[in-house]
Design an enzyme around this catalytic site. Structure first.
Site, PDB file in Angstrom:
ATOM      1  N   GLU A  47      -1.755  -0.415  -8.955  1.00  0.00           N
ATOM      2  CA  GLU A  47      -3.210  -0.354  -8.862  1.00  0.00           C
ATOM      3  C   GLU A  47      -3.673   1.067  -8.509  1.00  0.00           C
ATOM      4  O   GLU A  47      -3.129   1.697  -7.604  1.00  0.00           O
ATOM      5  CB  GLU A  47      -3.635  -1.354  -7.779  1.00  0.00           C
ATOM      6  CG  GLU A  47      -5.108  -1.489  -7.587  1.00  0.00           C
ATOM      7  CD  GLU A  47      -5.447  -2.723  -6.731  1.00  0.00           C
ATOM      8  OE1 GLU A  47      -4.580  -3.609  -6.548  1.00  0.00           O
ATOM      9  OE2 GLU A  47      -6.580  -2.788  -6.255  1.00  0.00           O
ATOM     10  N   ASP A  59      -8.969  -0.091 -10.117  1.00  0.00           N
ATOM     11  CA  ASP A  59      -9.765  -0.670  -9.033  1.00  0.00           C
ATOM     12  C   ASP A  59     -10.958   0.238  -8.731  1.00  0.00           C
ATOM     13  O   ASP A  59     -12.061   0.018  -9.255  1.00  0.00           O
ATOM     14  CB  ASP A  59      -8.891  -0.898  -7.789  1.00  0.00           C
ATOM     15  CG  ASP A  59      -9.676  -1.530  -6.645  1.00  0.00           C
ATOM     16  OD1 ASP A  59     -10.843  -1.935  -6.850  1.00  0.00           O
ATOM     17  OD2 ASP A  59      -9.142  -1.622  -5.512  1.00  0.00           O
ATOM     18  N   LYS A  99       0.858  -1.175   0.000  1.00  0.00           N
ATOM     19  CA  LYS A  99       0.000   0.000   0.000  1.00  0.00           C
ATOM     20  C   LYS A  99       0.899   1.232   0.000  1.00  0.00           C
ATOM     21  O   LYS A  99       1.673   1.442   0.936  1.00  0.00           O
ATOM     22  CB  LYS A  99      -0.909  -0.017   1.231  1.00  0.00           C
ATOM     23  CG  LYS A  99      -1.971  -1.112   1.168  1.00  0.00           C
ATOM     24  CD  LYS A  99      -2.990  -0.843   0.065  1.00  0.00           C
ATOM     25  CE  LYS A  99      -4.201  -1.744   0.185  1.00  0.00           C
ATOM     26  NZ  LYS A  99      -5.197  -1.497  -0.881  1.00  0.00           N
ATOM     27  N   ASP A 140      -6.405 -11.257  -5.292  1.00  0.00           N
ATOM     28  CA  ASP A 140      -6.133 -10.322  -4.195  1.00  0.00           C
ATOM     29  C   ASP A 140      -7.181 -10.606  -3.114  1.00  0.00           C
ATOM     30  O   ASP A 140      -8.087  -9.827  -2.886  1.00  0.00           O
ATOM     31  CB  ASP A 140      -6.258  -8.906  -4.791  1.00  0.00           C
ATOM     32  CG  ASP A 140      -6.025  -7.811  -3.777  1.00  0.00           C
ATOM     33  OD1 ASP A 140      -5.356  -8.071  -2.769  1.00  0.00           O
ATOM     34  OD2 ASP A 140      -6.514  -6.689  -4.017  1.00  0.00           O
ATOM     35  N   ASP A 175      -0.372  -0.727  -4.672  1.00  0.00           N
ATOM     36  CA  ASP A 175      -1.706  -0.136  -4.714  1.00  0.00           C
ATOM     37  C   ASP A 175      -1.633   1.251  -4.098  1.00  0.00           C
ATOM     38  O   ASP A 175      -1.382   1.382  -2.894  1.00  0.00           O
ATOM     39  CB  ASP A 175      -2.702  -1.007  -3.933  1.00  0.00           C
ATOM     40  CG  ASP A 175      -4.144  -0.545  -4.132  1.00  0.00           C
ATOM     41  OD1 ASP A 175      -4.351   0.505  -4.772  1.00  0.00           O
ATOM     42  OD2 ASP A 175      -5.050  -1.248  -3.654  1.00  0.00           O
ATOM     43  N   LYS A 228     -14.435  -6.821  -7.947  1.00  0.00           N
ATOM     44  CA  LYS A 228     -14.775  -7.117  -6.556  1.00  0.00           C
ATOM     45  C   LYS A 228     -16.293  -7.226  -6.426  1.00  0.00           C
ATOM     46  O   LYS A 228     -17.021  -6.358  -6.924  1.00  0.00           O
ATOM     47  CB  LYS A 228     -14.261  -6.014  -5.627  1.00  0.00           C
ATOM     48  CG  LYS A 228     -12.745  -5.859  -5.650  1.00  0.00           C
ATOM     49  CD  LYS A 228     -12.276  -4.764  -4.706  1.00  0.00           C
ATOM     50  CE  LYS A 228     -10.755  -4.682  -4.698  1.00  0.00           C
ATOM     51  NZ  LYS A 228     -10.247  -3.550  -3.894  1.00  0.00           N
TER      52      LYS A 228
HETATM   53 MG   LIG Z   1      -7.171  -1.543  -4.539  1.00  0.00          MG
END
Ligand SMILES: [Mg+2]
Length: 365
Positions: free
Chosen positions: A218, A243, A162, A320, A190, A267
């Protein structure tokens, strides 16, 4: 045979390690577990995770949506007519994707359970193991390097860092993690919308010039800036994964039309469930986009459904789906477990969930 009851269960489950991104810091998974019961007494489960900063979904909002609208509509209907039921759920309400996902997944779980097959079999697959990455929460370079070594020791081969909280330090963070884990571990980043387009190009080119071997980046820029996303994608070699920019099919069409990204992260809680998720995967594949299936911070319920989707449909990049790995305990009995870097699906009907971890879950209607 009909659906005879719709129950909702509010869950707040603690994490064993705080989860930090450019958007938020959290120490719990807060989610609404939806349970559909048929007239034989079988249950199907799904969940709507609360993520104010990403989807805007809340446990209270999802509960209201299920109790006042989606639930009453399902009572008395035929659970075996899965495609019709799922289409009705999608049409019933604007937005509320997490609530729709919970009901859509519960319908799939119940249908599979009624057939006596694992959910992955209902979706057309057979594999019961799905490799996943693991996330390293945002932090300084020293902390990230230590966490990276730990996760490597846990058996994970794909690390998701992250970044995006501080563009000036992000190159050093990636450098520290690469130095800590060596060349054999895959590293993906990300930024959770944390960079401007110029910052994104600067950081990513720095990573390329330093030879740090990053698999993908991402959501580098804010979700609504598709022109910015395309501008970044045009100027770097590392593949860009959309995303937050892609919730549903119309968003993906726009990304494809503008050539804004190289891959899409699908997702369930963004798109509204397994039914729309399959459309997203097919659409991306038809246009040459890469695919990843990911999740919000959610429990074994949602991860089981997402992993079943990956097991049946496949994706171009490793899933993920580490969210439930972060939980100190599972809100459900049965369901998926983690084995090293894999999600293991139970060889049992549906999601293999036998019930809720009663003492720890707050019941509501
Ligand atoms: Mg993400």
């Amino acid at each position: 045979m009909t659906i005879s009851a719709v129950r909702t269960h509010r869950v707040s489950a603690p994490l064993h390690t705080p989860f930090v991104t450019a958007l938020r810091r959290t120490t719990t998974v807060d989610t609404l577990v939806v349970e559909l019961v048929d007239s034989d007494g079988r249950s199907g489960f799904g969940e709507a995770p609360q993520v104010w900063q990403v989807t805007g979904a809340s446990v209270a909002g999802a509960q209201a949506c299920v109790r006042e609208l989606l639930g009453p509509q399902l009572i008395g209907s035929d659970p075996d007519d899965l495609v019709t039921r799922c289409a009705e759920v999608q049409r019933a309400v604007v937005g509320n994707e997490a609530a729709k996902a919970a009901v859509d997944v519960a319908l799939h779980d119940l249908a599979a359970r009624r057939l006596g097959v694992p959910l992955v079999r209902l979706l057309g697959g057979t594999s019961l193991r799905v490799p996943t990455d693991v996330t390293l929460a945002a932090g300084d370079a020293v902390d990230l390097a230590a966490a990276a070594r730990q996760r490597q020791g846990d058996g994970f081969g794909v690390l998701k860092l992250k970044v995006g909280t501080d563009a000036a330090g992000d190159l050093d963070r990636v450098r520290a993690v690469r130095a800590a884990v060596g060349p054999s571990i895959r590293i993906r980043l990300d930024a959770n919308q944390g960079w401007t387009p110029r910052e994104a190009v600067r950081v990513i080119r720095g990573i390329e010039d330093a030879g740090l071997d990053v698999e993908l980046v991402e959501q580098p820029v804010v979700r609504w800036d598709l022109d910015g996303l395309a501008w970044v994608s045009d100027r770097v070699s590392v593949p860009i994964l959309a995303d937050e920019a892609v919730f549903g099919v119309r968003d993906l069409v726009e990304v494809i039309r503008r050539r804004a990204a190289d891959l899409v992260n699908v997702k369930l809680a963004k798109c509204g469930g397994l039914h729309p998720a399959r459309t997203l995967l097919e659409l991306a594949t038809a246009h040459g986009l890469g695919t990843v299936v990911g999740s919000m911070m959610e429990s074994q319920v949602g991860i089981g459904a997402a992993a079943s989707l990956v097991a049946a449909y496949g994706t171009t990049a490793v899933a993920d789906l580490d969210a439930a790995w972060w939980l100190a305990w599972s809100p459900v009995q049965g369901g998926i477990r983690y084995d090293g870097a894999s999600v293991v699906l139970p060889d049992a009907p549906g999601l293999g969930i036998s019930g809720l971890t009663e003492a720890k879950v707050q019941h509501r209607g």
